[in-house]
Design a protein around this motif. Structure first.
Motif, PDB file in Angstrom:
ATOM      1  N   LEU A   1       0.797  -1.228   0.000  1.00 22.41           N
ATOM      2  CA  LEU A   1       0.000   0.000   0.000  1.00 22.41           C
ATOM      3  C   LEU A   1       0.827   1.274   0.000  1.00 22.41           C
ATOM      4  CD1 LEU A   1      -2.800  -1.072   2.522  1.00 22.41           C
ATOM      5  CD2 LEU A   1      -2.944  -0.981   0.026  1.00 22.41           C
ATOM      6  N   LEU A   2       1.994   1.244   0.615  1.00 23.12           N
ATOM      7  CA  LEU A   2       2.805   2.457   0.712  1.00 23.12           C
ATOM      8  C   LEU A   2       4.041   2.422  -0.176  1.00 23.12           C
ATOM      9  CD1 LEU A   2       2.669   3.157   4.568  1.00 23.12           C
ATOM     10  CD2 LEU A   2       1.034   3.756   2.784  1.00 23.12           C
ATOM     11  N   ASP A   3       4.255   1.323  -0.905  1.00 25.61           N
ATOM     12  CA  ASP A   3       5.415   1.194  -1.811  1.00 25.61           C
ATOM     13  C   ASP A   3       6.734   1.392  -1.084  1.00 25.61           C
ATOM     14  OD1 ASP A   3       3.863   0.661  -4.063  1.00 25.61           O
ATOM     15  OD2 ASP A   3       3.607   2.779  -4.522  1.00 25.61           O
ATOM     16  N   GLU A   4       6.813   0.896   0.148  1.00 28.55           N
ATOM     17  CA  GLU A   4       8.044   0.951   0.935  1.00 28.55           C
ATOM     18  C   GLU A   4       8.478  -0.479   1.236  1.00 28.55           C
ATOM     19  OE1 GLU A   4       9.766   3.535   1.720  1.00 28.55           O
ATOM     20  OE2 GLU A   4       8.399   5.202   1.266  1.00 28.55           O
ATOM     21  N   ARG A   5       9.692  -0.825   0.817  1.00 33.37           N
ATOM     22  CA  ARG A   5      10.182  -2.189   0.995  1.00 33.37           C
ATOM     23  C   ARG A   5      11.181  -2.224   2.152  1.00 33.37           C
ATOM     24  NH1 ARG A   5       8.498  -5.370  -3.081  1.00 33.37           N
ATOM     25  NH2 ARG A   5       7.708  -4.315  -4.945  1.00 33.37           N
ATOM     26  N   VAL A   6      10.992  -3.234   3.015  1.00 36.96           N
ATOM     27  CA  VAL A   6      11.813  -3.389   4.210  1.00 36.96           C
ATOM     28  C   VAL A   6      12.368  -4.799   4.230  1.00 36.96           C
ATOM     29  CG1 VAL A   6      11.857  -3.225   6.727  1.00 36.96           C
ATOM     30  CG2 VAL A   6      10.332  -1.739   5.423  1.00 36.96           C
ATOM     31  N   SER A   7      13.594  -4.935   4.704  1.00 39.10           N
ATOM     32  CA  SER A   7      14.253  -6.233   4.752  1.00 39.10           C
ATOM     33  C   SER A   7      13.479  -7.205   5.636  1.00 39.10           C
ATOM     34  CB  SER A   7      15.683  -6.071   5.267  1.00 39.10           C
ATOM     35  OG  SER A   7      16.278  -7.339   5.468  1.00 39.10           O
ATOM     36  N   ALA A   8      13.491  -8.483   5.242  1.00 41.09           N
ATOM     37  CA  ALA A   8      12.835  -9.530   6.029  1.00 41.09           C
ATOM     38  C   ALA A   8      13.741 -10.092   7.109  1.00 41.09           C
ATOM     39  CB  ALA A   8      12.370 -10.658   5.113  1.00 41.09           C
ATOM     40  N   SER A   9      15.016  -9.757   7.087  1.00 36.46           N
ATOM     41  CA  SER A   9      15.970 -10.251   8.088  1.00 36.46           C
ATOM     42  C   SER A   9      16.229  -9.143   9.097  1.00 36.46           C
ATOM     43  CB  SER A   9      17.279 -10.679   7.413  1.00 36.46           C
ATOM     44  OG  SER A   9      17.834  -9.618   6.669  1.00 36.46           O
ATOM     45  N   TYR A  10      15.647  -9.293  10.285  1.00 34.83           N
ATOM     46  CA  TYR A  10      15.800  -8.290  11.324  1.00 34.83           C
ATOM     47  C   TYR A  10      15.940  -8.990  12.668  1.00 34.83           C
ATOM     48  CZ  TYR A  10      10.795  -9.304  11.374  1.00 34.83           C
ATOM     49  OH  TYR A  10       9.585  -9.934  11.383  1.00 34.83           O
ATOM     50  N   GLU A  11      16.510  -8.284  13.621  1.00 34.43           N
ATOM     51  CA  GLU A  11      16.727  -8.830  14.947  1.00 34.43           C
ATOM     52  C   GLU A  11      15.472  -8.672  15.809  1.00 34.43           C
ATOM     53  OE1 GLU A  11      19.336 -10.476  15.883  1.00 34.43           O
ATOM     54  OE2 GLU A  11      20.351 -10.173  13.956  1.00 34.43           O
ATOM     55  N   PRO A  12      15.224  -9.609  16.751  1.00 35.66           N
ATOM     56  CA  PRO A  12      14.048  -9.488  17.628  1.00 35.66           C
ATOM     57  C   PRO A  12      14.023  -8.175  18.406  1.00 35.66           C
ATOM     58  CG  PRO A  12      14.992 -11.689  17.786  1.00 35.66           C
ATOM     59  CD  PRO A  12      15.941 -10.881  16.964  1.00 35.66           C
ATOM     60  N   ALA A  13      15.195  -7.719  18.880  1.00 39.73           N
ATOM     61  CA  ALA A  13      15.234  -6.459  19.620  1.00 39.73           C
ATOM     62  C   ALA A  13      14.809  -5.301  18.734  1.00 39.73           C
ATOM     63  CB  ALA A  13      16.642  -6.219  20.164  1.00 39.73           C
ATOM     64  N   GLY A  14      15.233  -5.312  17.472  1.00 39.70           N
ATOM     65  CA  GLY A  14      14.823  -4.263  16.544  1.00 39.70           C
ATOM     66  C   GLY A  14      13.326  -4.281  16.288  1.00 39.70           C
ATOM     67  N   ALA A  15      12.737  -5.491  16.229  1.00 41.85           N
ATOM     68  CA  ALA A  15      11.294  -5.600  16.021  1.00 41.85           C
ATOM     69  C   ALA A  15      10.528  -5.000  17.194  1.00 41.85           C
ATOM     70  CB  ALA A  15      10.913  -7.064  15.819  1.00 41.85           C
TER      71      ALA A  15
END
Length: 379
Positions: free
Chosen positions: A71-85
């Motif tokens: 919907l917003l045309d913003e792509r984010v990496s699928a590999s992230y740390e739990p603390a970052g989430a």
């Protein structure tokens, strides 16, 4: 104009959904904070709490990533740390609620901006100057809110990338690796194209010219006038065939109509030259950049050629749409299916598209139909 309206509508829907998820994220962040505070001095209890918390946070973040992408045309990496989430969810709810305020303000301003349409039905129009001022103020506020949609969408993407990654260094490393792979793919595509051109010239045009030379030599040595005329007639046919073969080779190398008349005309020519009926739907806001138009042409041309040669199809449908700075292509045939990207033709197309940071997909179950889709950036 229609593209802009659809874009704004998508952003509005994305912000509305984001405001709903922001409520859940606020409650989730409060519950996680209380739970971690209670087990702060108990390591085993903290580990027990973190397992379900991390799993729930990942589901919420994946939902946000899907919303940002579609919907917003913003792509984010699928590999992230739990603390970052967890940090992302704790920070995003405020931006989500701000998006809700922006959408509500846009709705109110739209109501004021269109008040003159239905004002006569609910009130007496005794003060036209006030009505005109309210309409102007509503439209101006609506314009500002629409601009705010784009700002909030950009902030959503920046916030997600800040907490979920990748970092700038990781992004640069990934980009370098991607460019190295795509460059190697482009080199291979050029090499394959050269070999194909050489093969077409050797097996087609060269054979016709050899036959032409032999017929002319026999005609010169013939003492029978009628026989010489027959040989010259055959030589003329071979010269026409050689010219047609040469035109076909030149067309497959690069169609001049693409430079002279643009992508739409080039695709119409592909449809006209196909032995199967091709239904073409082409909606372009303007002429795409030359590199994107060239790749789009070859995607359609090669897909139609493969359908004619291998699918056993009776009809082909081609749809080309330029949407939000992306050229979207879909080629569908009603053939027997079974096509895959491992074939030389489609694999070469995938490398062409990948060289422009695009995406090529194929859906071809046994029994058909076959659908080839491509997304090519136009920036």
């Amino acid at each position: 104009m229609n593209t802009v309206v659809r874009r704004v509508a998508r952003l509005g829907v994305g912000l509305v959904i984001g405001s709903g998820t922001a409520v859940f994220e606020l409650l989730f962040s409060l519950l996680v904070g209380v739970a971690l505070l209670l087990v702060r001095a108990w390591p085993r209890g903290r580990r027990a709490v973190m397992r379900p918390v991390t799993a729930c946070a990942r589901r919420l973040v994946d939902l946000e990533r899907h919303r940002l992408r579609t919907l917003l045309d913003e792509r984010v990496s699928a590999s992230y740390e739990p603390a970052g989430a967890l940090l992302y969810l704790a920070a995003r709810w405020a931006l989500g609620l701000f998006g809700a305020v922006m959408v509500a303000t846009a709705a109110i301003s739209a109501g004021y901006g269109t008040f003159f349409v239905y004002a006569w039905a609910i009130t007496d129009l005794n003060h036209p100057g006030t009505l005109a001022l309210a309409t102007f103020g509503g439209l101006f506020l609506l314009f500002l809110c629409v601009q705010g949609f784009f700002v909030v969408a950009s902030l959503e993407g920046q916030l997600a990338r800040h907490f979920l990654g990748p970092s700038r260094q990781e992004a640069l490393e990934q980009r370098i690796e991607q460019l190295a792979v795509s460059r190697a793919g482009v080199v291979d595509v050029v090499h394959d194209e050269r070999r194909r051109i050489e093969r077409d010239l050797h097996d087609g045009v060269q054979q016709q010219l050899v036959a032409l030379g032999m017929l002319l030599g026999r005609a010169r040595r013939s003492g029978d006038a009628r026989h010489a005329d027959e040989l010259l007639r055959q030589a003329h046919e071979h010269s026409s065939n050689a010219l047609n073969e040469l035109r076909e080779v030149a067309w497959r190398v690069y169609p001049t109509v693409l430079d002279e008349a643009g992508l739409r005309a080039a695709l119409e020519t592909v449809a006209e030259r196909s032995p199967l009926p091709v239904r073409l739907r082409c909606r372009l806001g303007g002429e795409p950049p030359k590199a994107a138009a060239t790749v789009a042409y070859f995607v359609v041309s090669e897909s139609v050629t493969n359908a004619v040669k291998h699918s056993g199809a009776t009809s082909i449908e081609v749809r080309v749409v330029e949407d939000t700075r992306t050229l979207r292509i879909r080629v569908t045939d009603d053939g027997k299916g079974g096509a895959d990207l491992s074939g030389s033709g489609l694999f070469g197309l995938a490398r062409r598209v990948d060289a422009l940071d695009g995406l090529l997909r194929i859906d071809s179950p046994p029994g058909g139909p076959t659908t080839i889709t491509a997304e090519i950036p136009c920036e």
